[in-house]
Every structure is written in C-alpha cells, then in structure tokens.
Scaffold this active site. Structure first.
Site, PDB file in Angstrom:
ATOM      1  N   HIS A 275       0.922  -1.278  -0.155  1.00  0.00           N
ATOM      2  CA  HIS A 275      -0.012   0.024  -0.077  1.00  0.00           C
ATOM      3  C   HIS A 275       0.748   1.395  -0.063  1.00  0.00           C
ATOM      4  CE1 HIS A 275      -3.642   2.172   1.357  1.00  0.00           C
ATOM      5  NE2 HIS A 275      -2.710   3.161   1.508  1.00  0.00           N
ATOM      6  N   GLU A 276       1.875   1.367   0.973  1.00  0.00           N
ATOM      7  CA  GLU A 276       2.704   2.538   1.118  1.00  0.00           C
ATOM      8  C   GLU A 276       3.590   2.547  -0.188  1.00  0.00           C
ATOM      9  OE1 GLU A 276       1.782   4.770   3.093  1.00  0.00           O
ATOM     10  OE2 GLU A 276       0.514   3.420   4.544  1.00  0.00           O
ATOM     11  N   HIS A 279       1.727   4.463  -2.830  1.00  0.00           N
ATOM     12  CA  HIS A 279       1.891   5.854  -2.647  1.00  0.00           C
ATOM     13  C   HIS A 279       3.235   6.395  -2.974  1.00  0.00           C
ATOM     14  CE1 HIS A 279      -2.037   6.730  -0.403  1.00  0.00           C
ATOM     15  NE2 HIS A 279      -1.690   5.930   0.685  1.00  0.00           N
ATOM     16  N   GLU A 305      -4.780   7.813  -2.727  1.00  0.00           N
ATOM     17  CA  GLU A 305      -5.335   6.305  -2.450  1.00  0.00           C
ATOM     18  C   GLU A 305      -5.578   5.399  -3.408  1.00  0.00           C
ATOM     19  OE1 GLU A 305      -4.889   5.948   0.662  1.00  0.00           O
ATOM     20  OE2 GLU A 305      -6.206   4.226   1.261  1.00  0.00           O
TER      21      GLU A 305
END
Lengths: 512, 512
Positions: A275-276, A279, A305
C-alpha cells in the site's frame, strides 16, 4: 516548459515558481522533522520537536501568503486566463493561485494554534488510546474541532461551499458533498448485500494460515524485496517502521514509506508495505523537474489512495500475484506455510468479514468504516453532534452498519489518528481512492493486453509505466474528476469497484 | 537567573535570549537534517538535502548576525562590564557578543559558499576514499582550504591572532598556538619513549581475543545496556548507527549518539559507544533551562572530548570496569570469550601498538596521529604546503613519527572526514581532550573516596554526579583553561595523562 508567456511574464512566472519552490524546501524540512518524530523520537523530546515543527509550518504559511507573492499570482492569473488550463504553465498559475487564496483565508494565528493543538492532540490521543479512556482526549478534540470549524468558515466565507466542504476541499480539491453522498449511496446497497451473502456463503477461507509465525526480520526483508519488485525505487526512497504507517515526500528523490510488522499477522506488514509503496511510486512517478509546483504534484488524496489501493488490492490480492510470489513467500518464512496451497492462500488473503478496526479491515468492509467516519465528522463540523456524543454515536453506527459493538474506545472511536491530527474531511478520500483504483485498473487491463499474465510472471513494468504515463506525469494539471474521465472515459462511479469485488469474491466464496 | 540587571536591561536581556533561542531552534533543525543525512539517506537524495541544510544554515547565520540583535548585545556588554564575568547573565552577554563579533566577520556569501563546498566536499571525499583516489577529492579540498583561509583572515583581521588561530578559536575558544605547541611538545617526548618501551616490552597482549565473532545484534544490545548503565539517558536520547560515529544535540531532551559495529572487532563498537555516550552525558548534564544560551552550552570541543575520553579510557579501559562487566560480556557474546580471563581481557583492551588509522588507534599512539594533523593543517592554512603536496607530506610524517607507511591514500590522507567538512582547527581538540580527561579524572579520584571500588561494582553515579556538578553545569561561564584550573587546581598539562598511562601500562607490559 511550454512557452505561452512573453519575456516579462516569463520572468514573473519564474519568480513565482522560485518562491513556491522555496516554500516547498521549508515544507519538506518540516516533513522530515515529523518523519523523525514518528521513527523513534526520545520520549522526552516531544515538546521541543513541536516548537521546531510549529516554527517551520509558520514560515511556510508566511511564504505562501505573502502579498508580494500573491500579487504576482493575481497578475499572472489574468495573463493565462485564455490559455489551455491543463498546460503546465497555466495549471501552475491556476493551482498556486487557488492555494494562495485558500491559505490567505486562514489567519496566521489560527494556523499556529491549529499546529500546536494538533501536535498536542496526537500526544493526548496516543495516551488516551493507551489508557483506553476517551476522556483524556476529549478536551483536545473539542479544541481541534473548534479550530477546524473556524478554518472551514474562513475558507467557505462568501463562496457556495459549506464549512465541511471547505475542509474536504483541502484533500480533494473541488469535491462536492452532494456528489460524494450520491456516489457513496450507490455503493452502500450492493456492498452491504455482497458482504451479507459472503457471511453465509458455502465456502469460507482459513484465515489462520496468516496468523502463524512470521518472524519480523523475515517480513522486513520480504516486504522490501516485494516493494522493490513492483517498482518502488530504493535509490530514491526508503522503508522504515512506525506505529501508524504512512508515506512522506522529503525531496524529489527522497520518498519514504513506513509500515509496521506483527509476527502473527502477515497481511498487516506485507499489504501495508504494498500500500505505502503504491503511494511512494506515485510520488516517484511525478515529474521531478516540476517538484514543488502543481505539474509535479499529486492530484488529490483520493487519487493518491487509488495508487496505493491498486497495488495493495487489485494487484496484491490477485490470484496472479500469488502465482508469482507464493513459492518465494514459503522460502522466506520456511517452514511456516510450507503446507499451504495457492487456493487456500489466495482465499485467505481475500477473507471478507466485518471487523472493528478500519486499518485491519478487508477491501470490501473497509468502505463501511469510511462511510461511518464521513457521516460523523460531517455531523461534528455541522454541529449536529458534539465531541462528547462521539463515543456513543460511534458505537451505535458500528452496531447498525457492521453488526459489531466495540468493546472499548481504544478499539472504537480512538482507533484512528486522523482527527487528533486535525485531518477532518480526509476520511472520504479513502473510499474515493478505492473506487478510483478499480476504475483505473479496469482501464489499464483494457489498454495492456496480457496484464494478468504479466503479473503471474512478476513483470510489473507495463502496469507501472501505464500508471506513470496516464496518472503520475499529469501532475495536478487536471482535477481528480477530469483525470478519471480523461483516462477511463467515464466519470467516477461505484460500478467498477462492485464489479471487481463481485467477480473476484463470488467464485471464491461459492456464490456462483 | 541571577538578577544583576535593572528592569529595562532585563527586558533587553530577555529579548536577546529569545533571539538566541530562536537561532538555536533553527540550528537544531539543520542538525536534525544532517543527522538524518548520516543515517540512511537514499543515495539520490543528497543534492536536495544539501539545499535544505544550506538554506537553514543561511537563516541561522542571518539571525546571529542581524544588526538589531548585535546592537542590543553591544549595549548589554557595556551594562555587564563590571559584573562577575562567570555569572550566568554576564557570561551570556559576553559569549553571545563574542559569537556575534565572530559571525559578523564572516560575509554571508562566504558562509553560503562554505556550506555548499563542504556538503559536496564530504560527498567527494566519500567517493575518493571508496575509490582510493585522492585526486577525486583534491579540487574540493583546494576550494575548502581557500574558503577556510579566507574565513581565518576575516576573523583574525585587526586582532593579534594568526589565520590558523582564528579557525582554532571556533572549536577551542581562546586557545593560542604557542601555548598549544608547548603543551604538545612536552607530551611528545615521554609519549614516544613509553610507546617505544612497550614495543619491546617482555609482556604483550593477545589482541586476537577481541577479533573473535561478536554478532552485530548482540553488540548493539550490549553497547546500549552499558551506555545506559554509565548514565546515558535513553528517555532523552537515542543510539543509532552510521559510518562515522558522532554525537549531536537536536534539542534539550534529544541527544543522539551514533556508532558503528564490526563483527570481528569488539572494541570499535563498544568503546566507540562509551565514547559517544560520554559526549552525550555532557550534553544531557547541561542546564536545560539555559538551552541555546552560553550557561547551557559546552565549553569547548576539547572539554567535550575530555568527557568522552574519560568514560572510554579512564573508566572503560580500567581493570575495575572489566571486573564489573566481563561476566556480562561473556554472557552477551556466548560462547566467543567464555575461555578468557580478566587479566588477558584487560590487557587486550589496553593493547598499545602504532597503527594506520586514527579512529582505531589506542589511547597512547592516538595523540601522535593528532600531532601530525595539527602540523599539516597549520602548514596548509599558512601556505607552507599546498593540497597537492598533502599525500606525500602525510606519508612522510607517518613514516617518521609512527614508523608506518600508509599503503594507500584511503588508509592515509583520506581516512578522516574532517577537512572535507571544513573542520580545520578541530584536530588539536582531541589531544586537548585526552589531556583534560586524565587531569579531571585525577581530581575526581581525589575528591571521590572509593572511585575504583564503585566502578568495580558498576556504580557510576558518584562519578557522573561529580562531572555534572563540576564541569557540565558550569556551561560556558568559564573558558576551558579557567574551568580546568578551577576544578583541578592546576593549569592543563601533559603530566596527568603521562602519569595515568605509565601507571597503567608499565605493570601490564612488565616494564616495572
């Protein structure tokens, strides 16, 4: 740089860009100080750190609200008013002017007070969550809500926006509450229906596979390897650990992702890192020569997101991804999951089950957590409820929407850092991101012929390139709505997400 | 605060202190950015980081050289001229005025140029050392030496100081080259004699004990435990790893020490940590209510080094220390040194042998490394040699003074970061620190009755308290010379160090 300016205007434009870049230099310094505050600051060092950050934020605000800077922007806005608003130069002027106008509406005293209140707020929240006692945080949150209402009023004054909309606009420029509400409403029905069907479905996953022992050191190494494989560039970034994962940009070549690992819960650290990394890849995909300026900035938090969710869910929870990765995972955590087959593992990482904690929720029920927060924070700002009512209101919604009663405030209303940090209007961007991730992935699949095959071979280059070209490199030259329409041919809707979830989950749970 | 001021002067004094504290707030931000730059900065992030630090250093310099600030200091200097110069208020005015005068002599352009040149300089030095090629660093060092000569000329202009003395003064306020030279000369003779005697002594140590396998994780944990035991406060500090160990103060309660560990060389990490912890305890022992002001600042780098060396050598290499710690060390590194007795271990950590690398040198030969650097950097600044001559001059001195020929520049003239960082005039403070550590320890032993017994029980409180009361809490209200005289009753000399070394080493090497 596209030249649409005469020589004098170009000089003016360059001077404005220099000022904006200098403000960014200070902002990234403040962000570095905050990153450091989240990665092992000595326990007694908090007060002085708050002074340091608050001084820097004050300086950034002063630079971004200086009349001498704004006057030049106003003059340039007139110059570019007939130019293509999506060109780099025009978008720079339009967006910097928009930011200036917004910042100018916030009195310096309010900015300073908010900065102090939120630094302290986070400390109080941390203590309250630890003690499982909302009352330790209540007064802090009352202050913060008061300051945010004041900010919303300042920003919306004389416009057709509501106070809450003015706050939302900071994270999702141009978003309107009515439109958001309609989209969320169209998601709620089919989503609740799917979740209910899964609850009573004939086939269920064995989530205990993911609760075996996964040593932290091995997780760290594995997560680093996987995030590098999907395209996060460790020469331009790093991975650290913290209690509340995030991604922060400290320079054009310094993008830092932070995650946390638990020995007996593999998905937390692994999907958290994916997820990060998503980003981080957005930030790394921006045009570095426009760093600190709109053409080199992300569109909105919702769009941000969408990038993290796409890698975490559409890619990371796909059968193809685990076709590629499961053997490596077995080797990394030997012998913990030696006996687990692809079907069981794939089903386990796609376990759908209503739960208490947003950050641990699956990709379907997650959105129900967001809808609750969206409603509650709007009611708070619009004075329909007060801070003292929050724990009861929170628990009531968890019972009605998710069928769960939080056993404590620590696992209920105190679970998220956001409000303590003054981030009100932020939560809806998570679901906007989920919707956009599905819609963008659908478009990517149509555009890239054999995407599933590529993923099952561990070849993420074409997808990463497609995202960079279509999303990242546009910077903030388009609004979120405009970019989604431009890239996918359709306005943002709940359909692609519901299609994606249904197509994946129905067969897994024996619903078809 | 001692009140020696009337109301108007007090207001003036407070305003000056506010300004100085604000400059310190910015300085600690810059120092945090540099700390971060030394602890895992992504490889491509160096340029932007240099811009950030350079901007901050520029702002600090601007604050400390503002006429409005200086005018108030000049007025206050007149007010306190008959007060006790060692009182907090008078010392604040005198020392801030001294700093102001010094800073004002440096043109902003020179400060900025030096900041840029030294950030780049360190990058070039790093590359040159890696490639073992002095020529990659040469042009950078030429620039730096030129800028430092210019700085020395600006500072010494119209005073009775030489250019080199002006540079030295930054690190060791008030130090004079003649006096330094005389002290160093009185050290050299007996030290060379002792080292020569040890070389041919009947008893020799078995240093291989310390080259066994000491896993990094165990070293990290052990070093942390030992530094906490001697008194480094981890609620007000932390321990990290880096390539060139140092200690930095990022706030009154944020003192960071950095070290490095090698699996097959225990002393590097362990004594390195004790050393940095000694620096850290000095900073933690300063009066926090005077943070950012002279009464809450260290005296000089020499005095700082005395604190690190005292814990590293007088304490850490004593028989009593290992009487206390050896069993714990055996347990921490089991089974690496299970077979080693106290006598062998104690002798091994006191191995004296001329070697190539300063930071790996023992406490006796170390000073010979410093005397070489002191001579060479003075010759450089005074134009008796040029940068191009440096590698040959370096090698010649290592042959004549230590009897060793550096096999490469990486292990010779490129071994230290200092000159690349613009730290010229810094090296002599190391030997000043060694001299002071012995002299202070001698006084502490006389003042504290059973110091050796306490150490063999692991009770470091009385020594730490003595140092805090006698050295740390004086801040910069005394010069280094004054403080040494006040605390030990004698001016700084080479005798206590030579006594200490002879008394410890002669019996160990069978020389008595």
């Amino acid at each position: 740089m596209t030249t649409i300016l005469n020589e004098a205007d170009q000089t003016l434009f360059d001077s404005v860009c220099d000022d904006a870049r200098e403000a960014m230099l200070l902002q990234t310094i403040a962000d570095t100080m905050e990153w450091d505050g989240q990665t092992g600051l000595p326990t007694k060092a908090g007060d002085y750190r708050a002074d340091q950050v608050s001084m820097l934020r004050g300086e950034v605000h002063a630079k971004r609200t200086a009349s001498s800077y704004g006057d030049r922007l106003i003059q340039l806005a007139e110059t570019v008013k007939d130019a293509d608003p999506h060109s780099d130069v025009a978008a720079t002027v339009i967006e910097l002017h928009r930011d200036y106008d917004r910042n100018r509406r916030l009195p310096a005293d309010l900015v300073r007070a908010t900065s102090m209140a939120t630094v302290r707020g986070q400390q109080k929240w941390e203590a309250a969550r630890k003690a499982d006692d909302f009352s330790l945080f209540r007064d802090s949150l009352i202050d913060i809500v008061k300051l945010k209402r004041e900010a919303g009023d300042c920003i919306s004054d004389g416009t057709d926006r509501s106070c809450y909309e003015a706050l939302l606009d900071e994270y999702e420029p141009g978003a309107r509450v009515d439109q958001l509400q309609a989209t969320f409403d169209s998601l709620r029905g089919p989503l609740v229906e799917l979740i209910a069907a899964i609850k009573d479905a004939p086939k269920q996953s064995d989530v205990s596979i993911l609760q075996r022992s996964f040593p932290i050191d091995a997780q760290r190494e594995f997560s680093k390897k996987v995030s590098a494989a999907i395209g996060f560039d460790f020469q331009r970034g790093r991975l650290d650990e913290t209690s509340h994962p995030f991604c922060t940009t400290l320079g054009p070549n310094d993008i830092r992702i932070l995650t946390r690992f638990e020995q007996h819960w593999l998905p937390g650290g692994l999907f958290g890192t994916l997820h990060e990394a998503g980003h981080g890849m957005y930030e790394q995909g921006l045009r570095a020569d426009w760093f600190g300026l709109p053409p080199g900035s992300y569109v909105s938090l919702g769009m941000h997101e969408s990038q993290s969710r796409l890698w975490e869910n559409q890619v990371g929870r796909s059968r193809e991804f685990w076709t590629w990765l499961l053997d490596d995972a077995k080797a990394a955590f030997e012998p913990s999951i030696d006996d687990v087959g692809l079907d069981s593992f794939y089903h386990a990482v796609n376990t759908i089950r209503p739960s208490l904690i947003r950050v641990e929720a699956d990709e379907a029920t997650y959105n129900l957590h967001i809808l609750i927060r969206f409603d509650l924070e709007r009611q708070l700002i619009e004075r329909h409820i007060e801070v003292a009512d929050l724990p009861d209101a929170w628990n009531a919604r968890y019972e009605s929407d998710l069928g769960i009663t939080p056993p404590s405030d620590a696992d209920g209303v105190l679970q998220d850092v956001h409000w303590s940090a003054g981030l009100i209007g932020y939560f809806p961007t998570y679901t906007l991101g989920n919707l956009a991730s599905a819609q963008l992935y659908e478009a990517a699949e149509q555009s890239i012929g054999d995407l599933p095959d590529q993923i099952s071979r561990g070849d993420f280059g074409p997808l990463a390139d497609w995202l960079r070209t279509n999303v990242h490199e546009s910077g903030r030259c388009y609004s979120s709505d405009q970019l989604i329409k431009k890239v996918t041919g359709k306005p943002l809707s709940a359909k692609p997400l519901m299609n994606y979830l249904t197509l994946k989950l129905s067969p897994l749970y024996g619903l078809v």
